[in-house]
Write an enzyme that holds these catalytic residues in place. Sequence first.
Site, short mmCIF file in Angstrom:
data_model
loop_
_atom_site.label_atom_id
_atom_site.label_comp_id
_atom_site.label_asym_id
_atom_site.label_seq_id
_atom_site.Cartn_x
_atom_site.Cartn_y
_atom_site.Cartn_z
N SER A 165 -10.24 -0.17 7.04
CA SER A 165 -9.63 -0.08 5.70
C SER A 165 -8.97 -1.33 5.16
O SER A 165 -8.55 -1.35 4.02
CB SER A 165 -8.60 1.04 5.68
OG SER A 165 -9.25 2.25 5.47
N SER A 183 -9.81 2.22 2.87
CA SER A 183 -8.92 2.95 2.01
C SER A 183 -7.93 2.04 1.26
O SER A 183 -7.30 2.48 0.31
CB SER A 183 -8.12 3.96 2.84
OG SER A 183 -7.29 3.29 3.79
N LYS A 240 0.87 -1.19 0.00
CA LYS A 240 0.00 0.00 0.00
C LYS A 240 0.90 1.23 0.00
O LYS A 240 1.93 1.23 0.68
CB LYS A 240 -0.89 -0.04 1.24
CG LYS A 240 -1.90 1.11 1.33
CD LYS A 240 -2.83 0.96 2.54
CE LYS A 240 -3.83 2.08 2.63
NZ LYS A 240 -4.78 1.95 3.76
N1 GLN Z 1 -13.34 4.58 6.28
C1 GLN Z 1 -12.72 5.01 7.50
C2 GLN Z 1 -12.25 6.43 7.36
O1 GLN Z 1 -12.52 6.99 6.37
C3 GLN Z 1 -11.59 4.09 7.85
C4 GLN Z 1 -10.38 4.36 7.05
C5 GLN Z 1 -9.21 3.51 7.48
O2 GLN Z 1 -9.37 2.48 8.14
N2 GLN Z 1 -8.03 3.97 7.14
O3 GLN Z 1 -11.62 6.98 8.19
#
Ligand code: GLN
Length: 483
Positions: free
Chosen positions: A175, A151, A76
């Site tokens: 995410s 994400s 990532k």
């Molecule tokens: N969807 C959540 C956010 O927007 C979690 C994102 C994540 O786990 N990095 O913060």
Amino acid sequence: MHNKTIAEISRDLASGEYSSTELTTDLLNRVKQLDGDINSFITVTDKQALAQAKAADERRAAGNADTWTGVPIAHKDIFCTNGVLTTCGSKMLSNFEAPYDATVVSKFNDAGAVSLGKLNMDEFAMGSSNESSFFGPVANPWDKERVPGGSSGGSAAAVAARLVPGATATDTGGSIRQPAALCGVTGLKPTYGRISRWGMIAYASSLDQAGTITRTAEDAALMMNVMAGFDPKDSTSVDREVPDYTSSLDNSIEGMTIGLPTEYFRDDLSADMQQQVRNAIAEYEKMGAKVKEISLPNTHLAIPAYYVIAPSECSANLSRMDGVRFGYRCEDPKDVEDLYCRSRGEGFGNEVKRRIMIGSYALSAGFYDAYYKKAQQVRRLIRNDFTNAFNDVDVIMGPVTPTPAFKRGEKTSDPVEMYLEDIFTIALNLAGLPGMSVPCGQVNNLPVGLQLIGNFFDEGRLLNAAHKFQQATDWHLKTPADI
Ligand code: GLN
């Protein structure tokens, strides 16, 4: 070759079925052919990958090969990679070459793995659909008009499209698990502190945790064997022995007690989604598990608490992106204030700005106690819910997401609707617990995930439960139609 799992690749490389160079070349070709439509990679490090593959083949020829020698993965783009573009999905870092490797990255390098490149993500890991990346949205390989989740959408889409057998990812509020569920692959978010955060660009430091996206639980165990462990460079990493995660994969499920939280099977979760999850639980009962209804009464407070804590921490973490030290700088600044304002104004996207503003407000003098401190108190109640539940059960199970993959653009105009995507995943991050997403069915030909939640440092048991399920079912083997 591209359909092989990490475990199979490792065995094939050992038996000489094919070389790492052949496999790496094949996968790089697939990325060229297929990723135009999917957009899961931000940077393909083909030269470096082929050099790593060649070195791995030479080590093998010299008789010095190990499990990971020559096995391809991708990272990532939140993990710093020495001399390679590290963007975090943002214009702000669109020109940033990291001067060092993240601990996770060097561990894979040291293990002899081959890195194909850096994977797309929501900007600074904020999002649930991978639509907020400066490098464009990622398409879900199951239906390219739909989102892969976020994400870590690039990681999940790349593994689902068989471009790479495994990828690193991070999970701050869901995410890893949410994109794994929407792309029909296996995701593991370990206990907070289990894997070093050093060199992993910080979003919300008290919640961020690195983990894995693979096709199988067995592969997740192999990745965990590389990634897990204490790192003196990360003050929140935990000094605790790392088991061999593959050694417990085949343990019996007989007698395992599964907790089903009433709050996760609410009326507004569609009957179709509920059915897939319930079928999976029935599969566990067939293997000898016992099921128990439990309650996690503070579940409804998880999203509100998270959306105070995460923006607060992100507003502090992202203050280092000032146009001075690294990353994007605006053209012709008038003075230093103009430099800060325009570099940040032009470098960050809308969702990141929204969160910096919420966080700065919540942390401002006079509001700190009312918001951040209050949210931390709620966080403790949420953690207590889980601690109480784990007095009676071994593993908690439920859905990962409220729906299967949604269409691009469907939720972008309503941030709250997007935030609700993580309704079943966020509480775990607030508590610091490990969780997995395992493919367990389909609704409208789109994958659905089963969530497994474990007690602190009980990743071995989660991997065991996921592996046994994958021995009994074939949801994790299903492939998107045109892949
Ligand atoms: N969807 C959540 C956010 O927007 C979690 C994102 C994540 O786990 N990095 O913060």
